[in-house]
Design a protein around this motif. Structure first.
Motif, short mmCIF file in Angstrom:
data_model
loop_
_atom_site.label_atom_id
_atom_site.label_comp_id
_atom_site.label_asym_id
_atom_site.label_seq_id
_atom_site.Cartn_x
_atom_site.Cartn_y
_atom_site.Cartn_z
N PRO A 58 28.61 52.99 35.62
CA PRO A 58 29.30 54.27 35.59
C PRO A 58 30.71 54.12 36.09
O PRO A 58 31.01 53.22 36.85
N SER A 59 31.57 55.03 35.70
CA SER A 59 32.95 55.05 36.17
C SER A 59 32.96 55.38 37.64
O SER A 59 32.17 56.18 38.11
N ARG A 60 33.88 54.79 38.36
CA ARG A 60 33.95 55.04 39.79
C ARG A 60 34.95 56.12 40.14
O ARG A 60 35.00 56.55 41.27
N THR A 61 35.80 56.52 39.21
CA THR A 61 36.83 57.50 39.53
C THR A 61 36.79 58.65 38.55
O THR A 61 37.07 58.45 37.38
N ALA A 124 34.98 61.50 32.89
CA ALA A 124 35.06 60.62 34.05
C ALA A 124 34.28 59.32 33.91
O ALA A 124 34.71 58.29 34.40
N SER A 125 33.10 59.38 33.28
CA SER A 125 32.24 58.20 33.30
C SER A 125 31.24 58.24 32.15
O SER A 125 31.10 59.24 31.46
N VAL A 126 30.54 57.11 32.01
CA VAL A 126 29.44 57.00 31.05
C VAL A 126 28.26 56.46 31.84
O VAL A 126 28.35 55.39 32.44
N THR A 130 24.91 59.27 28.60
CA THR A 130 25.84 60.37 28.36
C THR A 130 27.24 60.04 28.85
O THR A 130 27.43 59.24 29.76
N VAL A 131 28.21 60.70 28.21
CA VAL A 131 29.60 60.69 28.64
C VAL A 131 29.75 61.93 29.51
O VAL A 131 29.44 63.04 29.07
N ASP A 132 30.18 61.74 30.75
CA ASP A 132 30.15 62.82 31.74
C ASP A 132 31.54 63.30 32.14
O ASP A 132 32.42 62.49 32.43
N CYS A 133 31.70 64.62 32.18
CA CYS A 133 32.94 65.23 32.64
C CYS A 133 32.71 65.74 34.05
O CYS A 133 31.81 66.55 34.29
N ALA A 134 33.54 65.30 34.98
CA ALA A 134 33.38 65.68 36.38
C ALA A 134 33.94 67.07 36.68
O ALA A 134 33.61 67.65 37.70
#
Length: 171
Positions: A58-61, A124-126, A130-134
């Motif tokens: 996952p993305s860290r930021t 923000a991340s995958v 799923t592709v996730d919006c923070a």
């Protein structure tokens, strides 16, 4: 003259003070670090690398800047990554290019706009398929960009990529 002179300088009204406070809060929330969570860095990987560096799974930021999709470099397009950079069952967010590339199954690469369709935050991340919006919690399926969880109601638009050998290019 022994009287007092009336004050002619403008006084801040309650409305002016509230608007100024709101503007300050907005500026702090959308500052130079991309408007993500407090303390988040401006780079995609969260490790001090340059913007445009992909964020992994996952993305860290978390990100959160509204913007438009970037144009490719040259006729063959800009190289985003190698096929090895994109995990099977996951993906990578490319902040600078505003694109997310996924690999739902081995050798099947997809690309979508990284701009959330809810309120134009950068996703923000995958993770977990799923592709996730923070910004507000929207989630989009890595297979087709469709909404898995709102508040977004529209899918992430597809982006054009080409895979040549081990190279993934934005076209």
């Amino acid at each position: 003259m022994t009287g007092t002179t009336p004050c002619t300088s403008p006084r801040a009204t309650r409305r002016t003070a509230l608007l100024a406070a709101g503007a300050a809060a907005l500026a702090a929330g959308c500052g130079g670090n991309g408007g993500g969570d407090a303390g988040a860095g401006g780079d995609a990987a969260g490790d001090g690398s340059s913007p445009g560096t992909p964020s992994g799974t996952p993305s860290r930021t978390p990100a959160g800047t509204p913007s438009d999709t970037a144009a490719p470099d040259g006729p063959a397009g800009r190289e985003l990554a190698t096929t090895d950079d994109i995990p099977v069952g996951g993906g990578v967010v490319f902040r600078e290019e505003k694109v997310v590339v996924t690999q739902p199954e081995q050798g099947d690469f997809k690309a979508f706009s990284a701009i959330c369709t809810h309120q134009s935050c950068l996703v923000a991340s995958v993770s977990d398929g799923t592709v996730d919006c923070a910004c507000h919690g929207s989630r989009f399926r890595i297979t087709d960009g469709s909404v898995e969880r709102g508040p977004a109601t529209r899918a992430l638009p597809a982006e054009r990529i080409t895979v040549e050998g081990n190279s993934i290019r934005l076209t």
